[in-house]
Enzyme design. Structure first.
Site, PDB file in Angstrom:
ATOM      1  N   LYS A 164       9.813  18.806 -24.198  1.00  0.00           N
ATOM      2  CA  LYS A 164       8.025  17.910 -24.718  1.00  0.00           C
ATOM      3  C   LYS A 164       7.260  18.183 -23.558  1.00  0.00           C
ATOM      4  O   LYS A 164       7.660  17.350 -22.064  1.00  0.00           O
ATOM      5  CB  LYS A 164       8.678  16.927 -25.154  1.00  0.00           C
ATOM      6  N   GLU A 219       5.691  25.806 -28.714  1.00  0.00           N
ATOM      7  CA  GLU A 219       5.772  25.065 -30.478  1.00  0.00           C
ATOM      8  C   GLU A 219       3.977  24.605 -29.952  1.00  0.00           C
ATOM      9  O   GLU A 219       3.390  23.553 -28.928  1.00  0.00           O
ATOM     10  CB  GLU A 219       6.190  23.668 -30.659  1.00  0.00           C
ATOM     11  N   ASP A 244       3.107  23.711 -35.353  1.00  0.00           N
ATOM     12  CA  ASP A 244       3.684  22.168 -36.514  1.00  0.00           C
ATOM     13  C   ASP A 244       2.525  21.814 -36.701  1.00  0.00           C
ATOM     14  O   ASP A 244       2.502  21.419 -38.179  1.00  0.00           O
ATOM     15  CB  ASP A 244       4.446  21.527 -35.255  1.00  0.00           C
TER      16      ASP A 244
END
Length: 368
Positions: A164, A219, A244
């Site tokens: 992340k 992402e 997403d």
């Protein structure tokens, strides 16, 4: 199979370690459990896992909406007609995908149990017997992330990893992700999730560094509404760009597919409002030649099985799945049904989702 009652419970489950995400650090994980009972005594279970600040939903609001807004209008409906129930919920209130997903999930579980089949058979049957698993490296420290990844590799649990990098200094975050990739080398695939944290200029710089360093998937680099920016990044880079937060509804999936604003979609049952809508999003992606990745809100046994059931029916789910909840949560309120082997999850084949509530644990973990 008419619905006689719908119950909800807010629970808080312990985690193995603090789980650091771009939007929050999870020290205990909140879920809303949904239980329906039919007039004939059949039970069905749903699970709504909530990551803080990911979306608009909160546990108390979800519970209140189900108890006060949806339940009074759904009693008497046939649980087997869960497609019709989804339509009815849309007529009662707009949005609120998580609450609707929990009720629909419980109806699917009850229907499959009555038929004596796994839930995936209600959606065309599985095309994947197992699903490759991805582990989120949520420590925020290079050395700890590398050590944790190596343990997962050695145990043959995971060889897909996600870092992340959407919160904090982008340059330091890119450096951290590349350090993890360099340490693991070719023995693992490393991806990054920016969780909408960059603007287009930063994304153009950062993705170039990440692509050159061997990162395999990027992402949601931009805010969910920036479709044109996502399109330009998708065109510019060879590394797959995944959407997403930008694809909650089938309509959003169709828009992004038509703009070619992503190479891949991350699908999540609660985000899309249930298994029916998740399958609709998957169909749009398949028609557009877009790959799928199975996302998570960190589900326990009930939700993980439900996600695995629907994911297993999708031919274009080729990027694996992030269903690591049973390995992060140290306890659960349902019996164990999920099994793992050789870096993959085995799709359950027991009737419904294959799990049962532990009433003692449900009482223990229910929020007072």
């Amino acid at each position: 199979m008419k619905i006689a009652s719908i119950e909800t419970f807010i629970i808080d489950l312990p985690v193995a370690r603090p789980h650091k995400l771009s939007m929050a650090t999870i020290n205990a994980h909140s879920q809303v459990i949904v239980r329906i009972r039919t007039e004939s005594g059949v039970e069905g279970l749903g699970e709504i896992a909530i990551i803080p600040h990911y979306g608009e939903e909160a546990p108390g609001a979800i519970k209140s909406l189900i108890d006060e807004c949806l339940t009074p209008y759904l009693k008497g409906y046939d649980a087997r007609e869960f497609g019709r129930i989804v339509q009815r919920m849309d007529q009662i209130i707009k949005g609120n995908a998580y609450a609707k997903a929990g009720i629909e999930m419980a109806c699917v579980d009850a229907t499959a149990r009555v038929l004596g089949v796994p839930a995936h058979q209600l959606f065309g049957g599985k095309v994947h017997d197992t699903i490759p698993l991805l582990w989120v490296l949520g420590n925020g420290v290079i050395e700890k992330d590398v050590e944790e990844a190596q343990r997962k590799l050695d145990a043959k649990q995971y060889r897909l990893f996600l870092v992340k990098i959407g919160s904090g200094d982008p340059k330091e975050n890119v450096k951290r992700a590349l350090a993890v990739k360099n340490a693991l080398g070719d023995q693992a695939s490393v991806r990054v999730d920016i969780n909408q944290g960059w603007d287009e200029a930063m994304a153009t710089w950062g993705i170039a560094q990440l692509e050159a360093g061997g990162i395999d998937v990027i992402e949601q680099p931009l805010p969910r509404h920036d479709h044109e920016g996502m399109r330009r990044l998708t065109e510019r880079f060879a590394v797959p760009i995944m959407a997403d937060e930008g694809i909650s509804t089938p309509e959003e999936a169709l828009l992004i597919a038509s703009k070619r604003a992503a190479d891949a979609f991350s699908v999540k049952v609660t985000k899309h409002g249930g298994m029916v809508r998740t399958k609709e999003v998957a169909g749009i992606a398949q028609a557009a030649g877009i790959k799928l990745f199975g996302g998570t809100m960190i589900e326990g046994q009930i939700g993980t099985s439900a996600y695995a059931q629907i994911f297993s029916t999708m031919p274009n789910l080729t990027l694996g799945a992030q269903l690591f909840g049973p390995h992060l949560l140290t306890d659960d309120i349902a019996s164990e049904v999920i099994t793992f082997r050789d870096y993959e999850m085995v799709v359950p084949d027991a009737p419904g989702f294959g799990t049962q509530l532990d009433e003692d644990k449900l009482r223990f973990y229910t929020r007072k």
